[in-house]
Design a protein around this motif. Structure first.
Motif, mmCIF file in Angstrom:
data_model
loop_
_atom_site.group_PDB
_atom_site.id
_atom_site.type_symbol
_atom_site.label_atom_id
_atom_site.label_comp_id
_atom_site.label_asym_id
_atom_site.label_seq_id
_atom_site.Cartn_x
_atom_site.Cartn_y
_atom_site.Cartn_z
ATOM 1 N N ALA A 180 0.832 -1.209 0.000
ATOM 2 C CA ALA A 180 0.000 0.000 0.000
ATOM 3 C C ALA A 180 0.864 1.255 0.000
ATOM 4 O O ALA A 180 0.595 2.213 -0.738
ATOM 5 C CB ALA A 180 -0.930 -0.016 1.208
ATOM 6 N N HIS A 181 1.896 1.273 0.849
ATOM 7 C CA HIS A 181 2.773 2.449 0.914
ATOM 8 C C HIS A 181 3.517 2.662 -0.403
ATOM 9 O O HIS A 181 3.606 3.789 -0.898
ATOM 10 C CB HIS A 181 3.781 2.292 2.050
ATOM 11 C CG HIS A 181 3.208 2.487 3.417
ATOM 12 N ND1 HIS A 181 2.477 3.604 3.767
ATOM 13 C CD2 HIS A 181 3.281 1.719 4.535
ATOM 14 C CE1 HIS A 181 2.117 3.509 5.038
ATOM 15 N NE2 HIS A 181 2.592 2.382 5.523
ATOM 16 N N ARG A 182 4.075 1.595 -0.944
ATOM 17 C CA ARG A 182 4.863 1.725 -2.177
ATOM 18 C C ARG A 182 3.993 2.209 -3.340
ATOM 19 O O ARG A 182 4.416 3.051 -4.137
ATOM 20 C CB ARG A 182 5.516 0.393 -2.536
ATOM 21 C CG ARG A 182 6.640 -0.021 -1.597
ATOM 22 C CD ARG A 182 7.464 -1.159 -2.192
ATOM 23 N NE ARG A 182 8.444 -1.647 -1.244
ATOM 24 C CZ ARG A 182 9.600 -1.046 -0.967
ATOM 25 N NH1 ARG A 182 9.908 0.087 -1.589
ATOM 26 N NH2 ARG A 182 10.440 -1.567 -0.088
ATOM 27 N N ALA A 183 2.768 1.696 -3.428
ATOM 28 C CA ALA A 183 1.888 2.066 -4.535
ATOM 29 C C ALA A 183 1.457 3.524 -4.477
ATOM 30 O O ALA A 183 1.163 4.135 -5.507
ATOM 31 C CB ALA A 183 0.658 1.158 -4.543
ATOM 32 N N ALA A 191 2.376 6.846 7.179
ATOM 33 C CA ALA A 191 2.777 5.652 7.919
ATOM 34 C C ALA A 191 2.594 5.898 9.414
ATOM 35 O O ALA A 191 3.153 6.850 9.961
ATOM 36 C CB ALA A 191 4.234 5.300 7.626
ATOM 37 N N ALA A 192 1.786 5.077 10.067
ATOM 38 C CA ALA A 192 1.622 5.128 11.521
ATOM 39 C C ALA A 192 2.629 4.168 12.143
ATOM 40 O O ALA A 192 2.707 3.005 11.756
ATOM 41 C CB ALA A 192 0.203 4.747 11.906
ATOM 42 N N ILE A 193 3.404 4.663 13.111
ATOM 43 C CA ILE A 193 4.529 3.924 13.664
ATOM 44 C C ILE A 193 4.227 3.513 15.110
ATOM 45 O O ILE A 193 3.689 4.297 15.888
ATOM 46 C CB ILE A 193 5.808 4.784 13.613
ATOM 47 C CG1 ILE A 193 6.054 5.293 12.195
ATOM 48 C CG2 ILE A 193 7.022 4.010 14.109
ATOM 49 C CD1 ILE A 193 6.228 4.219 11.158
ATOM 50 N N ALA A 194 4.619 2.292 15.471
ATOM 51 C CA ALA A 194 4.348 1.781 16.820
ATOM 52 C C ALA A 194 5.330 2.309 17.850
ATOM 53 O O ALA A 194 4.985 2.474 19.021
ATOM 54 C CB ALA A 194 4.380 0.253 16.816
ATOM 55 N N GLY A 195 6.572 2.557 17.444
ATOM 56 C CA GLY A 195 7.586 3.080 18.356
ATOM 57 C C GLY A 195 7.847 4.548 18.089
ATOM 58 O O GLY A 195 7.042 5.246 17.471
ATOM 59 N N GLY A 196 9.007 5.030 18.562
ATOM 60 C CA GLY A 196 9.393 6.399 18.264
ATOM 61 C C GLY A 196 9.686 6.558 16.780
ATOM 62 O O GLY A 196 10.006 5.586 16.087
ATOM 63 N N GLU A 207 14.350 1.812 4.619
ATOM 64 C CA GLU A 207 14.538 2.621 3.415
ATOM 65 C C GLU A 207 13.205 3.155 2.911
ATOM 66 O O GLU A 207 13.106 4.322 2.486
ATOM 67 C CB GLU A 207 15.223 1.793 2.327
ATOM 68 C CG GLU A 207 15.758 2.619 1.167
ATOM 69 C CD GLU A 207 16.831 3.612 1.594
ATOM 70 O OE1 GLU A 207 16.900 4.692 0.957
ATOM 71 O OE2 GLU A 207 17.579 3.330 2.550
ATOM 72 N N LEU A 208 12.166 2.320 2.942
ATOM 73 C CA LEU A 208 10.826 2.771 2.566
ATOM 74 C C LEU A 208 10.366 3.891 3.487
ATOM 75 O O LEU A 208 9.791 4.894 3.029
ATOM 76 C CB LEU A 208 9.844 1.603 2.619
ATOM 77 C CG LEU A 208 8.359 1.927 2.424
ATOM 78 C CD1 LEU A 208 8.112 2.567 1.059
ATOM 79 C CD2 LEU A 208 7.508 0.662 2.588
#
Length: 393
Positions: A180-183, A191-196, A207-208
């Motif tokens: 989904a992100h690449r497309a 992008a929602a991130i779980a950590g910092g 890299e993405l």
């Protein structure tokens, strides 16, 4: 499993016509942002407690000064840790070093749909384009061990939604999230991130992640910089995905998968849940097929997603839960006394209770009840549940 708009047009449109929520003009000063960060990083202060404190006392600085007294009234047996100024300053400096910033709820770059959700994070760490964060969004989640067909259909959905003006939101995980992100990368993806934000996961997507932040996309997190994600942090990440999106589409999901958690959270906060059917013989389709059986909208073509999104993108949800640093709440009610606190504590139990029912049952003034609950919360004796219900810890 939907967020319905009364009187919304049933005619599909492939372009975004309106923002979900009007942008706010609230802008925090540097001093306010520092105090907000200290408050949300202090012990026993979650998003709902944060909002109650600022709305009651008028500012984060006044709330920070009152925490020890409130926790003591609530029966805390230990000293509550309050985040120090130098700790918050270091985190702000770390964010700036990584090219990030902290955005307060109600500020222009804060995702509009997220701020309308119950218990929305008062501060988000953000790296990248605020404009991408404020567009109407589609969440896409699914299996980490996705099939070729599942990944291909994800690319088709993400590209079509991005071309139509929607921000594609996902969690940077392997499989469906990555597809989904690449497309949607060239259109700006979230992008929602779980950590910092300095700890992206998994390592193979670093890299993405860098490309998302540098090429017009955006990453968000409610966790401190330096925070290494643990298993229990990923449901919070899933909640960000659900809250930012108008709708969430599940492409492939096994039973008890994180994607089903995202779908449940999306349903709880009134978002549309969409699911792509799969073969009954494929374990990766058991969860998504189950969602369809429970009432999720079935997605068989890319146009199905755009048709579901079209009326939702025209809904304007007013933001009534503003956490602005204005004057404190004013009430003619006398402050609660020990007898009020005893009545509230005795009326509560381990089962979730609606606060309005608690007010009616005890006869204690509403303002006093909310203050007592705040005291119990800061003392670590209260549990807040979805739907605004509470119970004793």
């Amino acid at each position: 499993m939907s967020m319905q708009a009364e009187g919304a047009s049933s005619q599909a449109d492939t372009s975004v016509k309106h923002q979900l929520v009007k942008k706010s003009g609230i802008v925090l000063t540097d001093q306010q942002r520092l105090a907000w960060l200290r408050l949300i990083r202090s012990d026993n202060v979650g998003p709902i407690t944060f909002r109650s404190l600022i709305n009651h006392y008028g500012s984060a600085e006044k709330a920070l000064a009152m925490i020890p007294e409130l926790a003591a009234r609530g029966g805390s047996s230990r000293r509550i840790r309050i985040a120090k100024t130098d700790e918050a300053e270091r985190e702000l400096e770390t964010a700036a070093r990584f090219g990030g910033r902290f955005v307060g709820i109600g500020e222009p770059d804060y995702p509009p749909a997220l701020r309308a959700m119950e218990g929305a994070p008062p501060l988000l760490a953000m790296h990248g384009s605020g404009a991408v964060a404020t567009r109407p969004a589609l969440g896409i989640v699914g299996a980490r061990n996705s099939s070729v067909a599942g990944s291909k259909f994800t690319v088709m959905i993400a590209e079509a939604a991005a071309r139509a003006g929607y921000t594609v939101v996902s969690g940077l995980a392997r499989g469906i999230d990555t597809a989904a992100h690449r497309a949607s990368l060239s259109y700006g993806t979230l992008a929602a991130i779980a950590g910092g934000l300095d700890q992206p996961y998994p390592p193979e997507n670093i890299e993405l992640y860098k490309n998302i932040c540098s090429d017009g996309g955006v990453a968000i997190s409610e966790m401190p910089y330096g925070w290494i994600p643990r298993a229990r942090d990923f449901p919070r990440r899933n909640r960000l995905i659900a809250g930012c999106a108008l709708a969430v589409v599940v492409v492939e999901a096994a039973h008890r998968s994180g994607s089903l958690i995202t779908a449940r959270l999306a349903n709880e906060c009134g978002r549309e849940v969409l699911a792509v059917p799969g073969s009954p013989l494929d374990p990766r389709a058991h969860g998504s097929n189950g969602l369809i059986r429970q009432g999720a909208t079935i997605i068989c073509e890319v146009s199905d997603v755009l048709e579901a999104l079209a009326p939702l993108s025209q809904i304007e949800i007013p933001f009534s839960g503003s956490v602005g640093e204005e004057k404190a709440d004013e009430s003619d009610a006398p402050p609660p006394d020990d007898s009020d606190r005893t009545r509230i504590a005795q009326a509560l139990g381990p089962s979730p209770c609606d606060i309005d029912d608690l007010i009616r049952f005890t006869g204690v003034h509403a303002a006093a009840v909310h203050l007592i609950l705040l005291e119990l919360d800061l003392a670590g004796r209260l549990v807040r549940h979805s739907g605004g219900t509470v119970s004793l810890a």
